[in-house]
Design a protein around this motif. Structure first.
Motif, PDB file in Angstrom:
ATOM      1  N   TYR A  44      25.829  42.872  38.505  1.00 55.88           N
ATOM      2  CA  TYR A  44      27.168  42.324  38.707  1.00 55.88           C
ATOM      3  C   TYR A  44      27.623  41.493  37.500  1.00 55.88           C
ATOM      4  N   PHE A  45      28.930  41.504  37.274  1.00 55.44           N
ATOM      5  CA  PHE A  45      29.548  40.635  36.287  1.00 55.44           C
ATOM      6  C   PHE A  45      30.931  40.250  36.785  1.00 55.44           C
ATOM      7  N   THR A  46      31.493  39.223  36.164  1.00 57.90           N
ATOM      8  CA  THR A  46      32.827  38.748  36.538  1.00 57.90           C
ATOM      9  C   THR A  46      33.697  38.662  35.300  1.00 57.90           C
ATOM     10  N   LEU A  47      34.989  38.719  35.520  1.00 59.78           N
ATOM     11  CA  LEU A  47      35.959  38.509  34.461  1.00 59.78           C
ATOM     12  C   LEU A  47      37.225  37.957  35.083  1.00 59.78           C
ATOM     13  N   ARG A  48      38.053  37.355  34.254  1.00 64.94           N
ATOM     14  CA  ARG A  48      39.318  36.781  34.710  1.00 64.94           C
ATOM     15  C   ARG A  48      40.460  37.412  33.929  1.00 64.94           C
ATOM     16  N   VAL A  49      41.584  37.597  34.617  1.00 70.47           N
ATOM     17  CA  VAL A  49      42.818  38.063  33.986  1.00 70.47           C
ATOM     18  C   VAL A  49      43.865  36.988  34.261  1.00 70.47           C
ATOM     19  N   THR A  50      44.318  36.334  33.200  1.00 70.28           N
ATOM     20  CA  THR A  50      45.282  35.238  33.333  1.00 70.28           C
ATOM     21  C   THR A  50      46.641  35.672  32.801  1.00 70.28           C
ATOM     22  N   VAL A  51      47.678  35.395  33.585  1.00 68.80           N
ATOM     23  CA  VAL A  51      49.062  35.661  33.200  1.00 68.80           C
ATOM     24  C   VAL A  51      49.725  34.306  32.994  1.00 68.80           C
ATOM     25  N   GLU A  52      50.356  34.127  31.844  1.00 70.57           N
ATOM     26  CA  GLU A  52      51.005  32.855  31.521  1.00 70.57           C
ATOM     27  C   GLU A  52      52.478  33.099  31.220  1.00 70.57           C
ATOM     28  N   ASN A  53      53.317  32.216  31.729  1.00 71.24           N
ATOM     29  CA  ASN A  53      54.753  32.306  31.494  1.00 71.24           C
ATOM     30  C   ASN A  53      55.171  31.177  30.565  1.00 71.24           C
ATOM     31  N   ARG A  54      55.527  31.538  29.351  1.00 76.48           N
ATOM     32  CA  ARG A  54      56.018  30.556  28.382  1.00 76.48           C
ATOM     33  C   ARG A  54      57.525  30.687  28.199  1.00 76.48           C
ATOM     34  N   GLY A  55      58.148  31.476  29.069  1.00 74.25           N
ATOM     35  CA  GLY A  55      59.591  31.705  28.994  1.00 74.25           C
ATOM     36  C   GLY A  55      60.380  30.641  29.730  1.00 74.25           C
ATOM     37  N   ALA A  56      61.692  30.898  29.877  1.00 74.52           N
ATOM     38  CA  ALA A  56      62.597  29.913  30.456  1.00 74.52           C
ATOM     39  C   ALA A  56      62.849  30.107  31.947  1.00 74.52           C
ATOM     40  N   ILE A  68      44.103  47.469  37.529  1.00 76.31           N
ATOM     41  CA  ILE A  68      43.033  47.062  36.625  1.00 76.31           C
ATOM     42  C   ILE A  68      41.957  48.140  36.683  1.00 76.31           C
ATOM     43  N   ASP A  69      41.559  48.630  35.510  1.00 74.70           N
ATOM     44  CA  ASP A  69      40.504  49.634  35.426  1.00 74.70           C
ATOM     45  C   ASP A  69      39.420  49.087  34.512  1.00 74.70           C
ATOM     46  N   ILE A  70      38.173  49.124  34.957  1.00 75.04           N
ATOM     47  CA  ILE A  70      37.056  48.604  34.173  1.00 75.04           C
ATOM     48  C   ILE A  70      36.100  49.752  33.890  1.00 75.04           C
ATOM     49  N   ARG A  71      35.780  49.933  32.606  1.00 80.77           N
ATOM     50  CA  ARG A  71      34.865  50.984  32.159  1.00 80.77           C
ATOM     51  C   ARG A  71      33.720  50.345  31.396  1.00 80.77           C
ATOM     52  N   VAL A  72      32.515  50.900  31.545  1.00 85.16           N
ATOM     53  CA  VAL A  72      31.341  50.341  30.881  1.00 85.16           C
ATOM     54  C   VAL A  72      30.591  51.423  30.119  1.00 85.16           C
ATOM     55  N   GLY A  73      29.866  50.975  29.094  1.00 86.98           N
ATOM     56  CA  GLY A  73      29.015  51.863  28.322  1.00 86.98           C
ATOM     57  C   GLY A  73      29.762  52.713  27.309  1.00 86.98           C
ATOM     58  N   PRO A  74      29.001  53.397  26.468  1.00 91.07           N
ATOM     59  CA  PRO A  74      29.609  54.216  25.408  1.00 91.07           C
ATOM     60  C   PRO A  74      30.382  55.424  25.942  1.00 91.07           C
ATOM     61  N   ASP A  75      30.059  55.877  27.147  1.00 95.06           N
ATOM     62  CA  ASP A  75      30.768  57.017  27.733  1.00 95.06           C
ATOM     63  C   ASP A  75      31.958  56.600  28.583  1.00 95.06           C
ATOM     64  N   GLY A  76      32.195  55.304  28.724  1.00 95.70           N
ATOM     65  CA  GLY A  76      33.351  54.810  29.475  1.00 95.70           C
ATOM     66  C   GLY A  76      33.295  55.149  30.950  1.00 95.70           C
ATOM     67  N   ARG A  84      36.183  43.268  47.763  1.00 91.74           N
ATOM     68  CA  ARG A  84      35.996  42.259  48.808  1.00 91.74           C
ATOM     69  C   ARG A  84      35.834  40.860  48.226  1.00 91.74           C
ATOM     70  N   SER A  85      35.161  40.749  47.074  1.00 93.36           N
ATOM     71  CA  SER A  85      34.917  39.440  46.463  1.00 93.36           C
ATOM     72  C   SER A  85      35.964  39.064  45.424  1.00 93.36           C
ATOM     73  N   SER A  86      36.743  40.026  44.952  1.00 92.28           N
ATOM     74  CA  SER A  86      37.724  39.778  43.899  1.00 92.28           C
ATOM     75  C   SER A  86      38.987  39.135  44.467  1.00 92.28           C
ATOM     76  N   GLN A  87      39.683  38.400  43.617  1.00 96.64           N
ATOM     77  CA  GLN A  87      40.941  37.743  43.990  1.00 96.64           C
ATOM     78  C   GLN A  87      42.026  38.235  43.050  1.00 96.64           C
ATOM     79  N   PHE A  88      43.110  38.770  43.595  1.00 95.80           N
ATOM     80  CA  PHE A  88      44.181  39.357  42.806  1.00 95.80           C
ATOM     81  C   PHE A  88      45.423  38.476  42.824  1.00 95.80           C
ATOM     82  N   ILE A  89      46.436  38.872  42.062  1.00 94.63           N
ATOM     83  CA  ILE A  89      47.722  38.181  42.051  1.00 94.63           C
ATOM     84  C   ILE A  89      48.690  39.103  42.773  1.00 94.63           C
ATOM     85  N   VAL A 103      40.571  36.886  39.586  1.00 96.77           N
ATOM     86  CA  VAL A 103      39.142  36.846  39.334  1.00 96.77           C
ATOM     87  C   VAL A 103      38.539  38.123  39.903  1.00 96.77           C
ATOM     88  N   LEU A 104      37.882  38.893  39.055  1.00 95.88           N
ATOM     89  CA  LEU A 104      37.307  40.163  39.490  1.00 95.88           C
ATOM     90  C   LEU A 104      35.794  40.147  39.384  1.00 95.88           C
TER      91      LEU A 104
END
Length: 171
Positions: A44-56, A68-76, A84-89, A103-104
């Motif tokens: 298992y591993f985790t990663l985060r995807v952050t969206v920031e609004n710097r607009g008006a 979101i698509d996650i691929r691993v290794g040289p063959d993708g 179940r454990s991930s949290q989406f926006i 958080v995925l």
């Protein structure tokens, strides 16, 4: 053809002034709700995807499963994503100078985790953005660098560059 981002880089969207996104905090971790039976034998591993609004103005953001698509290794090969454990926006209004983070938790063969590619396609105000790719890895030659081997290798150079460019307090 666009160049992929490196895990930790911000990507700004031209079509939505002030909106930017990044994939970061890629690390080995166990899911908080326990392992899924379908991930038996995988790491298992985790990663985060952050969206920031710097607009008006505020923007309605959607970052759910299938965007979101996650691929691993040289063959993708596709990583197992633990929904179940991930949290989406899901339909969140990101106001100016605010952030929202997904958080995925995912899993893949341990030997393949040195190469992880994450593709993200945001939906902003019911409009789809272009897909963007972030490339990174877990344990990228840490053992070789610690032992002194491969000092002039590309992985070591990239690792040093990213460490120098990282924002203070970023893992």
């Amino acid at each position: 053809m666009y160049e992929p981002n490196v895990v930790g880089d911000w990507h700004e969207y031209d079509e939505h002034a002030g909106l930017r996104v990044r994939v970061h905090s890629l690390a080995a971790a166990e899911p908080p709700r326990g392992r899924d039976d379908a991930a038996e034998g995988l790491t298992y591993f985790t990663l985060r995807v952050t969206v920031e609004n710097r607009g008006a103005r505020h923007l309605g953001i959607h970052l759910e499963d299938g965007q979101i698509d996650i691929r691993v290794g040289p063959d993708g090969e596709s990583a197992f994503i633990d929904w179940r454990s991930s949290q989406f926006i899901e339909g969140f209004d990101v106001y100016p100078l605010r952030r929202a983070t997904a958080v995925l938790y995912a899993a893949g063969p341990e030997a393949s985790l040195t190469q992880v590619d994450v593709q993200v396609q945001l939906r902003v105000e019911e409009e789809w953005t272009e897909r963007r790719l972030w490339a990174g890895g877990i344990g990228l030659c840490d053992e070789a660098v610690a032992a002194g081997a491969g000092r002039d290798g590309l992985a070591h150079q990239v690792s040093n560059f990213l460490r120098d460019q990282a924002e203070p307090g970023t893992p």
